[in-house]
Design a protein around this motif. Sequence first.
Motif, PDB file in Angstrom:
ATOM      1  N   LEU A 126      45.368  -3.245  36.049  1.00  0.00           N
ATOM      2  CA  LEU A 126      46.450  -3.263  35.068  1.00  0.00           C
ATOM      3  C   LEU A 126      47.667  -3.972  35.649  1.00  0.00           C
ATOM      4  CD1 LEU A 126      46.479   0.305  33.463  1.00  0.00           C
ATOM      5  CD2 LEU A 126      45.123  -1.698  32.832  1.00  0.00           C
ATOM      6  N   VAL A 127      48.297  -4.796  34.821  1.00  0.00           N
ATOM      7  CA  VAL A 127      49.551  -5.448  35.195  1.00  0.00           C
ATOM      8  C   VAL A 127      50.618  -4.968  34.216  1.00  0.00           C
ATOM      9  CG1 VAL A 127      50.764  -7.630  35.522  1.00  0.00           C
ATOM     10  CG2 VAL A 127      48.320  -7.467  36.063  1.00  0.00           C
ATOM     11  N   VAL A 128      51.711  -4.441  34.745  1.00  0.00           N
ATOM     12  CA  VAL A 128      52.783  -3.877  33.927  1.00  0.00           C
ATOM     13  C   VAL A 128      54.052  -4.673  34.168  1.00  0.00           C
ATOM     14  CG1 VAL A 128      54.037  -1.784  33.318  1.00  0.00           C
ATOM     15  CG2 VAL A 128      51.713  -1.619  34.202  1.00  0.00           C
ATOM     16  N   SER A 129      54.732  -5.059  33.087  1.00  0.00           N
ATOM     17  CA  SER A 129      55.940  -5.883  33.218  1.00  0.00           C
ATOM     18  C   SER A 129      57.045  -5.355  32.313  1.00  0.00           C
ATOM     19  CB  SER A 129      55.627  -7.338  32.859  1.00  0.00           C
ATOM     20  OG  SER A 129      55.104  -7.418  31.542  1.00  0.00           O
ATOM     21  N   PRO A 130      58.310  -5.634  32.646  1.00  0.00           N
ATOM     22  CA  PRO A 130      59.427  -5.173  31.816  1.00  0.00           C
ATOM     23  C   PRO A 130      59.638  -6.058  30.609  1.00  0.00           C
ATOM     24  CG  PRO A 130      60.264  -6.373  33.700  1.00  0.00           C
ATOM     25  CD  PRO A 130      58.769  -6.297  33.877  1.00  0.00           C
ATOM     26  N   GLY A 131      60.220  -5.473  29.574  1.00  0.00           N
ATOM     27  CA  GLY A 131      60.701  -6.233  28.435  1.00  0.00           C
ATOM     28  C   GLY A 131      62.204  -6.403  28.542  1.00  0.00           C
ATOM     29  N   SER A 132      62.823  -6.948  27.497  1.00  0.00           N
ATOM     30  CA  SER A 132      64.256  -7.226  27.557  1.00  0.00           C
ATOM     31  C   SER A 132      65.082  -5.956  27.725  1.00  0.00           C
ATOM     32  CB  SER A 132      64.695  -7.974  26.302  1.00  0.00           C
ATOM     33  OG  SER A 132      64.408  -7.212  25.132  1.00  0.00           O
ATOM     34  N   SER A 133      64.632  -4.840  27.132  1.00  0.00           N
ATOM     35  CA  SER A 133      65.382  -3.590  27.270  1.00  0.00           C
ATOM     36  C   SER A 133      65.391  -3.110  28.707  1.00  0.00           C
ATOM     37  CB  SER A 133      64.785  -2.499  26.372  1.00  0.00           C
ATOM     38  OG  SER A 133      65.483  -1.278  26.537  1.00  0.00           O
ATOM     39  N   GLN A 134      64.238  -3.173  29.362  1.00  0.00           N
ATOM     40  CA  GLN A 134      64.184  -2.757  30.758  1.00  0.00           C
ATOM     41  C   GLN A 134      65.039  -3.684  31.634  1.00  0.00           C
ATOM     42  OE1 GLN A 134      61.011  -2.871  28.916  1.00  0.00           O
ATOM     43  NE2 GLN A 134      61.734  -0.804  28.439  1.00  0.00           N
ATOM     44  N   MET A 135      65.157  -4.951  31.252  1.00  0.00           N
ATOM     45  CA  MET A 135      66.003  -5.864  32.010  1.00  0.00           C
ATOM     46  C   MET A 135      67.479  -5.555  31.776  1.00  0.00           C
ATOM     47  SD  MET A 135      63.986  -7.622  33.804  1.00  0.00           S
ATOM     48  CE  MET A 135      65.247  -8.680  34.495  1.00  0.00           C
ATOM     49  N   ASP A 136      67.801  -4.924  30.656  1.00  0.00           N
ATOM     50  CA  ASP A 136      69.176  -4.500  30.425  1.00  0.00           C
ATOM     51  C   ASP A 136      69.532  -3.292  31.282  1.00  0.00           C
ATOM     52  OD1 ASP A 136      69.798  -6.481  28.627  1.00  0.00           O
ATOM     53  OD2 ASP A 136      69.338  -5.292  26.854  1.00  0.00           O
ATOM     54  N   TYR A 137      68.588  -2.374  31.458  1.00  0.00           N
ATOM     55  CA  TYR A 137      68.864  -1.140  32.189  1.00  0.00           C
ATOM     56  C   TYR A 137      68.571  -1.236  33.679  1.00  0.00           C
ATOM     57  CZ  TYR A 137      69.547   1.362  27.805  1.00  0.00           C
ATOM     58  OH  TYR A 137      70.029   1.795  26.596  1.00  0.00           O
ATOM     59  N   LEU A 138      67.573  -2.036  34.063  1.00  0.00           N
ATOM     60  CA  LEU A 138      67.171  -2.210  35.467  1.00  0.00           C
ATOM     61  C   LEU A 138      66.901  -0.874  36.156  1.00  0.00           C
ATOM     62  CD1 LEU A 138      69.621  -5.074  36.594  1.00  0.00           C
ATOM     63  CD2 LEU A 138      67.275  -5.272  35.763  1.00  0.00           C
ATOM     64  N   ASP A 139      66.215   0.005  35.443  1.00  0.00           N
ATOM     65  CA  ASP A 139      65.860   1.315  35.998  1.00  0.00           C
ATOM     66  C   ASP A 139      64.535   1.185  36.743  1.00  0.00           C
ATOM     67  OD1 ASP A 139      65.181   3.903  36.574  1.00  0.00           O
ATOM     68  OD2 ASP A 139      65.040   4.584  34.485  1.00  0.00           O
ATOM     69  N   PRO A 140      64.516   1.353  38.073  1.00  0.00           N
ATOM     70  CA  PRO A 140      63.273   1.165  38.819  1.00  0.00           C
ATOM     71  C   PRO A 140      62.215   2.209  38.508  1.00  0.00           C
ATOM     72  CG  PRO A 140      64.975   2.065  40.242  1.00  0.00           C
ATOM     73  CD  PRO A 140      65.641   1.708  38.953  1.00  0.00           C
ATOM     74  N   ARG A 141      62.608   3.335  37.896  1.00  0.00           N
ATOM     75  CA  ARG A 141      61.648   4.387  37.544  1.00  0.00           C
ATOM     76  C   ARG A 141      61.576   4.571  36.035  1.00  0.00           C
ATOM     77  NH1 ARG A 141      58.215   4.109  40.557  1.00  0.00           N
ATOM     78  NH2 ARG A 141      57.397   6.159  39.976  1.00  0.00           N
ATOM     79  N   THR A 142      61.733   3.484  35.300  1.00  0.00           N
ATOM     80  CA  THR A 142      61.626   3.560  33.854  1.00  0.00           C
ATOM     81  C   THR A 142      60.262   4.084  33.437  1.00  0.00           C
ATOM     82  OG1 THR A 142      61.583   2.264  31.796  1.00  0.00           O
ATOM     83  CG2 THR A 142      60.941   1.131  33.808  1.00  0.00           C
ATOM     84  N   ARG A 143      60.233   4.812  32.354  1.00  0.00           N
ATOM     85  CA  ARG A 143      58.974   5.373  31.877  1.00  0.00           C
ATOM     86  C   ARG A 143      57.980   4.287  31.484  1.00  0.00           C
ATOM     87  NH1 ARG A 143      57.627   8.739  26.685  1.00  0.00           N
ATOM     88  NH2 ARG A 143      55.824   9.902  27.420  1.00  0.00           N
ATOM     89  N   ALA A 144      58.484   3.102  31.137  1.00  0.00           N
ATOM     90  CA  ALA A 144      57.595   1.986  30.810  1.00  0.00           C
ATOM     91  C   ALA A 144      56.725   1.601  31.993  1.00  0.00           C
ATOM     92  CB  ALA A 144      58.415   0.782  30.353  1.00  0.00           C
ATOM     93  N   LEU A 145      57.106   2.031  33.193  1.00  0.00           N
ATOM     94  CA  LEU A 145      56.308   1.797  34.390  1.00  0.00           C
ATOM     95  C   LEU A 145      55.619   3.080  34.860  1.00  0.00           C
ATOM     96  CD1 LEU A 145      55.356   0.248  36.922  1.00  0.00           C
ATOM     97  CD2 LEU A 145      57.608   0.715  37.922  1.00  0.00           C
ATOM     98  N   THR A 146      56.371   4.173  34.961  1.00  0.00           N
ATOM     99  CA  THR A 146      55.839   5.378  35.606  1.00  0.00           C
ATOM    100  C   THR A 146      54.673   6.001  34.840  1.00  0.00           C
ATOM    101  OG1 THR A 146      57.519   6.768  34.504  1.00  0.00           O
ATOM    102  CG2 THR A 146      58.045   5.906  36.700  1.00  0.00           C
ATOM    103  N   VAL A 147      54.672   5.896  33.509  1.00  0.00           N
ATOM    104  CA  VAL A 147      53.575   6.493  32.749  1.00  0.00           C
ATOM    105  C   VAL A 147      52.257   5.803  33.085  1.00  0.00           C
ATOM    106  CG1 VAL A 147      53.838   5.023  30.685  1.00  0.00           C
ATOM    107  CG2 VAL A 147      52.883   7.321  30.456  1.00  0.00           C
ATOM    108  N   TRP A 148      52.293   4.491  33.353  1.00  0.00           N
ATOM    109  CA  TRP A 148      51.059   3.758  33.670  1.00  0.00           C
ATOM    110  C   TRP A 148      50.706   3.881  35.145  1.00  0.00           C
ATOM    111  CZ3 TRP A 148      49.276   3.942  29.313  1.00  0.00           C
ATOM    112  CH2 TRP A 148      49.985   3.577  28.176  1.00  0.00           C
TER     113      TRP A 148
END
Length: 317
Positions: A233-255
């Motif tokens: 699996l390859v996981v990447s940020p979208g524009s919202s994650q680039m606005d917040y720059l949270d290294p532990r965003t749920r868009a990453l940690t759930v996967w």
Amino acid sequence: FPVTIRASNRGDGVWRGRKFTSFTNRLGFRDAKVRDVPLKKNRPRIILIGDSNIYGVGLDWDQTIAGILGQRFPSAEILNAAVPSYCPTIEEVKLRYLMGLHGLEADAVILFLDVADVDDELSYDRRPDGGVFLCGPQFSELPQNKNWADSFEKNLQNRVEKNLTLVGALVRNIRQWLRRHCSWFGVMAYEKGRWAEYDGHLNALIEEGVLRAASSLTRLNEFLKSKNTRLILVVSPGSSQMDYLDPRTRALTVWEAWGRANDVPIISLFPLFYSHATEYATLTQSSGHWNGKGHELVTVELSQKLRTILQGVFSSP
């Protein structure tokens, strides 16, 4: 397969004002040219699958991840099964159809998870025979003044941030603040790419989208194991994650949690893009999809990681 693109075809398209040419092979995969692809592999074979970013909208083949990987690793065959708006439910069914019913062989499947996938999952439902059908968007919710605000924001991002260094940095900070605090200004209460940051009355639907995606990935992983094919699996940020720059965003940690539970390698592109946050606008098209420079950046990162994960397959320079 009902959700695919026309096989053995050449198409000249326009994406956001940019002309590009796409070819498909006999399997209906985007390719460098119209060609036959044998079901049985005669050299190491990797299948890439994802949505419009991986398909490469607005780009010619040699600018896409699949095209660049093929140039960097000529001893391996790189197949691009991505189609715009794909999500894990469709990807599972498509790969079962091709690799199970028709016997397509591959050493590995590299599946790119997009932040929009959670929302897209709820746009599809399953038939009793295991197939899927489009039932329409379920919970995208935008304020009435969203359209003009989004257009205004995109103009700031593409015309100011890309061209004016100091003023562009100031505009970026203002734009991020507005996204966080001013929903009345036109910042959506919920949008498909922002489920990881959202907290409100749509949480239950978001959880359902995450569950559907995870369940499809689990079934796909078990199926691929039966075919001696590795899932990555390859996981990447979208524009919202680039606005917040949270290294532990749920868009990453759930996967990441799903990968640990299922012994599936996760390649995170979050650190890569976060380290290029100030130049992110130069890596994307006006639609938010990666441009040729973005595809090149991602491919270099993938090449390094895949040499370790797929030793013997990606062993070339």
